[in-house]
Every structure is written in structure tokens, then in C-alpha cells.
Design an enzyme around this catalytic site. Structure first.
Site, PDB file in Angstrom:
ATOM      1  N   HIS A   1       6.717 -41.087 -89.175  1.00 16.37           N
ATOM      2  CA  HIS A   1       7.001 -41.684 -90.457  1.00 16.37           C
ATOM      3  C   HIS A   1       6.711 -40.863 -91.316  1.00 16.37           C
ATOM      4  O   HIS A   1       5.561 -39.751 -91.794  1.00 16.37           O
ATOM      5  CB  HIS A   1       4.877 -41.423 -91.044  1.00 16.37           C
ATOM      6  CG  HIS A   1       4.099 -42.378 -91.694  1.00 16.37           C
ATOM      7  ND1 HIS A   1       3.208 -43.390 -91.532  1.00 16.37           N
ATOM      8  CD2 HIS A   1       4.557 -42.417 -92.452  1.00 16.37           C
ATOM      9  CE1 HIS A   1       2.582 -43.993 -92.085  1.00 16.37           C
ATOM     10  NE2 HIS A   1       2.940 -43.473 -93.219  1.00 16.37           N
TER      11      HIS A   1
ATOM     12  N   GLU B   1       1.137 -44.854 -83.537  1.00 13.96           N
ATOM     13  CA  GLU B   1       2.036 -43.503 -84.552  1.00 13.96           C
ATOM     14  C   GLU B   1       0.691 -42.364 -83.585  1.00 13.96           C
ATOM     15  O   GLU B   1      -0.333 -42.505 -83.780  1.00 13.96           O
ATOM     16  CB  GLU B   1       1.682 -43.456 -86.151  1.00 13.96           C
ATOM     17  CG  GLU B   1       2.744 -45.118 -86.729  1.00 13.96           C
ATOM     18  CD  GLU B   1       2.725 -44.660 -87.876  1.00 13.96           C
ATOM     19  OE1 GLU B   1       2.241 -43.846 -88.848  1.00 13.96           O
ATOM     20  OE2 GLU B   1       3.256 -45.395 -88.516  1.00 13.96           O
TER      21      GLU B   1
ATOM     22  N   ARG C   1       4.505 -49.912 -93.325  1.00 14.21           N
ATOM     23  CA  ARG C   1       2.980 -49.500 -92.511  1.00 14.21           C
ATOM     24  C   ARG C   1       3.522 -50.485 -91.834  1.00 14.21           C
ATOM     25  O   ARG C   1       3.892 -51.640 -91.383  1.00 14.21           O
ATOM     26  CB  ARG C   1       1.396 -50.256 -92.572  1.00 14.21           C
ATOM     27  CG  ARG C   1       0.687 -49.032 -94.162  1.00 14.21           C
ATOM     28  CD  ARG C   1       0.384 -47.882 -93.079  1.00 14.21           C
ATOM     29  NE  ARG C   1      -0.295 -46.855 -94.080  1.00 14.21           N
ATOM     30  CZ  ARG C   1       0.448 -46.005 -94.911  1.00 14.21           C
ATOM     31  NH1 ARG C   1       1.575 -45.801 -95.133  1.00 14.21           N
ATOM     32  NH2 ARG C   1      -0.148 -45.208 -95.781  1.00 14.21           N
TER      33      ARG C   1
HETATM   34  C1  DGY Z   1       1.416 -43.473 -97.767  1.00 19.33           C
HETATM   35  O1  DGY Z   1       1.429 -42.256 -99.012  1.00 19.33           O
HETATM   36  O2  DGY Z   1       0.721 -44.023 -97.970  1.00 19.33           O
HETATM   37  C2  DGY Z   1       2.587 -42.234 -97.148  1.00 19.33           C
HETATM   38  O3  DGY Z   1       2.593 -43.272 -95.782  1.00 19.33           O
HETATM   39  C3  DGY Z   1       3.075 -41.293 -96.725  1.00 19.33           C
HETATM   40  O4  DGY Z   1       4.018 -41.271 -96.685  1.00 19.33           O
END
Ligand code: DGY
Length: 332
Positions: free
Chosen positions: A286, A267, A238
Site C-alpha cells: 500500500h 493489510e 482498495r
Molecule cells: C489514499 O489516500 O486513499 C491512498 O490509499 C493512500 O495511498
């Protein structure tokens, strides 16, 4: 008849499961997150919400869902949901772990390799028509990966899958995790070390921790200063786990050699983000789990979690097990 609201259209394979169970559903037809006001309106009368990680499920939204029994996130991370509020209201929160592990590990490796070998920079060079001399000895030289040290911060499912892939590159693996797991150390031939040692000794550092209050700015100026000047940082977890201002300074000043990021503090990335001005960084929108197979499976799992809850069962991927004390499944 139970009713579910979906914040986006999901593949038919997943929607069919709701139809089979006679669960009524409605989805936001737009290819963007619904506004907080519209989400509040849409969930007033539904039993389940199926959402993406882009939807901030605030206490206000949770309060608006008067009949809400489950929030099924189509992601492994669920930092977009106010889990405390959901638990307090007896709402089950579910996620989609496991299914995206290998796909995300592939992407972490793609970023590592693209950054080490300057793939994006080289491609930009070709497309801009700058390739005029056929071959030059030290042109676009990057770094070797084979035989180097890989530092893994967070040895959960994805961190482990990244470690497994490093075998083909004959790498030394160092890891740091809040919980030490000696069984994994022998299986993966990984050495446990404190965070400082991992940062100091690794050539490549890949971050695989969930976003929590503890991991916000997990990699900041202090951590970047500990890294080798030749080191490369990869983040597919993240955005807020890495302090972007400190990273920008470190990359600009040459305190580290490069970074590969799939996630950002804000984002989509703002065009004013100074990271966009640097060449020694690979930036992705992402897409860690973005293979058609995996994204479809994620949608299916989220729907299965919602169905299980609505049928009065404990869903397979309950992210807030403490909710069972507030509202056991049998009381639904
Ligand atoms: C998640 O599943 O948390 C991912 O970031 C999606 O790609």
C-alpha cells in the site's frame, strides 16, 4: 483553546501549522494505529481528530468524541470512517484529494510495467543466485505494453492521470465509469464502453474506484472470466474491490496472465495469503501515494482541513457535505 489528537506523528511542516493557530495537539507516539480503546480515551476531550486510513473510525469512537467537530483523514479514500455516524453527529469528515493523484498514477504504471515485464520475478531470480546462463532467447519473456489496449475502471482524478501517461505508449484507452464524461473522452482520447467490453477487450485493466458497498468485489470470478488470458489486472484503489480468492484461482489457472496489487483485503497481507505463492503477481505494501513530497503534502492538507473547521469555516475538502445541513459552520 481547541485541541486535536493525531493517531500518528506527522511531519513537522504540518504540525507547525497547528502551533501557529495555537491549537493544542497530542499524537500517538507509536508507529502503529492506536487500539480502539485508547483512541476512545484520547478523543473524549478533543475538538479534532487527524487520522490515517488504517484507523477504523467506528460509531463507538465517534460517540466517544463528545466535543469532536472534525475527523481529518490523511488519505483520499475515507472508507475507514463511519461517515453516516459522523454526519448524524454533525462532525465534518475531510480527505486529501488531488495532491496524491500523480504519485498514485505513477505507482499504477510501475505495477503495470513490473507485472508485464516480470520485474519482481526477474529480480528474485538474480538475488537467489539462479542467473547462470548469460542470455537466452526466450528467457523471462513478458509482454509488450506499447500499442496495447488499456482499460480503466473508474475515470476519476487518478484514472485520468493514468490515461495521460499512456500517451507515450501509444495505447488505445477504454474506460468504464458510472458517470460518462464526453469532455474527457476527447481530451484523453478515451473510448467509453460498458464494463463487459472493457474487460473483454483490454490487455491491461487498472482499477480506480473508491470502496463502497457497490464496489466491494467489483472484480470477481465473473469479471475475471471475461478478461483475456493474456490480460494483466492492476489495483491501487482498495483491496476489497477485488475478490482475492477469485483472483488467486484466475492467476493459478492461467485465466489471466498476471496482476499487480498495492492493496489487499487484509493489510498487512497475511503470510497465509495464497497470492504470495504465485509468481505472476507483483505485491506491494500500500505505497500508492508514498513519495516523501506527497505524503508531507497530504499531512499538511489534512491539518489545513482541521484548522478551517475549527475556525468555523467550511474546510476545503469536506467529504460529507450533507453535514452542513446538520451543523452549518457558523453554528460552531
Ligand atoms: C489514499 O489516500 O486513499 C491512498 O490509499 C493512500 O495511498
Amino acid at each position: 483553546m481547541a485541541k486535536v489528537y493525531l493517531t500518528r506523528r506527522i511531519p513537522d511542516k504540518a504540525l507547525t501549522l497547528l502551533q501557529k493557530e495555537n491549537i493544542e495537539f497530542e499524537f500517538n507516539p507509536k508507529d502503529e494505529p492506536p487500539s480502539e480503546a485508547s483512541l476512545k480515551r484520547e478523543i473524549t476531550n478533543v475538538d479534532g481528530l487527524i487520522c490515517l486510513l488504517t484507523e477504523k473510525i467506528t460509531p463507538g469512537i465517534i460517540e466517544a468524541g463528545k466535543k469532536l467537530r472534525v475527523i481529518a483523514n490523511i488519505a483520499v479514500g475515507f472508507d475507514n470512517i463511519d461517515v453516516r455516524k459522523a454526519t448524524e453527529k454533525g462532525i465534518y469528515v475531510t480527505n486529501t484529494p488531488g495532491v496524491l493523484t500523480e504519485t498514485t498514477a505513477d505507482l499504477a504504471w510501475s505495477l503495470l510495467m513490473a507485472t508485464a515485464r516480470r520485474i519482481s520475478e526477474a529480480e528474485r531470480y538474480v538475488r537467489a543466485g539462479k542467473w547462470k546462463i548469460q542470455w537466452n532467447l526466450m528467457f523471462m519473456t513478458g509482454q509488450d505494453i506499447y500499442g496495447k489496449t488499456l482499460g480503466i475502471l473508474g475515470l476519476g482524478r487518478i484514472g485520468q492521470a493514468v490515461a495521460r501517461r499512456s500517451k507515450g505508449f501509444n495505447m488505445r484507452i477504454l474506460y468504464y465509469d458510472e458517470n460518462r464524461t464526453p469532455e474527457l473522452e476527447s481530451e484523453l482520447e478515451a473510448e467509453y464502453a460498458d464494463m463487459e467490453t472493457v474487460l473483454r477487450e483490454s490487455d491491461f485493466i487498472t482499477v480506480h474506484v473508491p470502496l463502497t458497498e457497490k464496489t466491494r468485489n467489483f472484480i470477481g470470478e465473473k469479471q475475471l472470466n471475461l478478461m483475456k488470458k493474456t490480460a494483466i489486472l492492476v489495483n491501487t484503489s482498495r483491496g476489497p474491490v477485488v475478490d482475492e480468492d477469485a483472483l488467486y484461482e484466475a492467476l493459478k489457472e492461467g485465466k489471466i496472465a498476471g496482476a499487480g496489487l498495492d492493496v489487499f483485503k487484509i493489510e498487512p497481507i497475511q503470510m497465509s495469503n495464497p497470492l504470495l505463492t504465485l509468481d505472476n503477481i507483483v505485491l506491494l505494501p500500500h505505497i500508492g501515494s508514498a513519495s516523501a513530497e506527497t505524503r508531507t503534502k497530504m499531512a499538511v492538507i489534512a491539518v489545513e482541513n482541521a484548522i478551517a473547521t475549527l475556525k468555523g469555516k467550511v474546510p476545503p475538502n469536506l467529504a460529507n457535505p450533507e453535514v452542513l445541513k446538520v451543523r452549518p459552520p457558523t453554528l460552531r
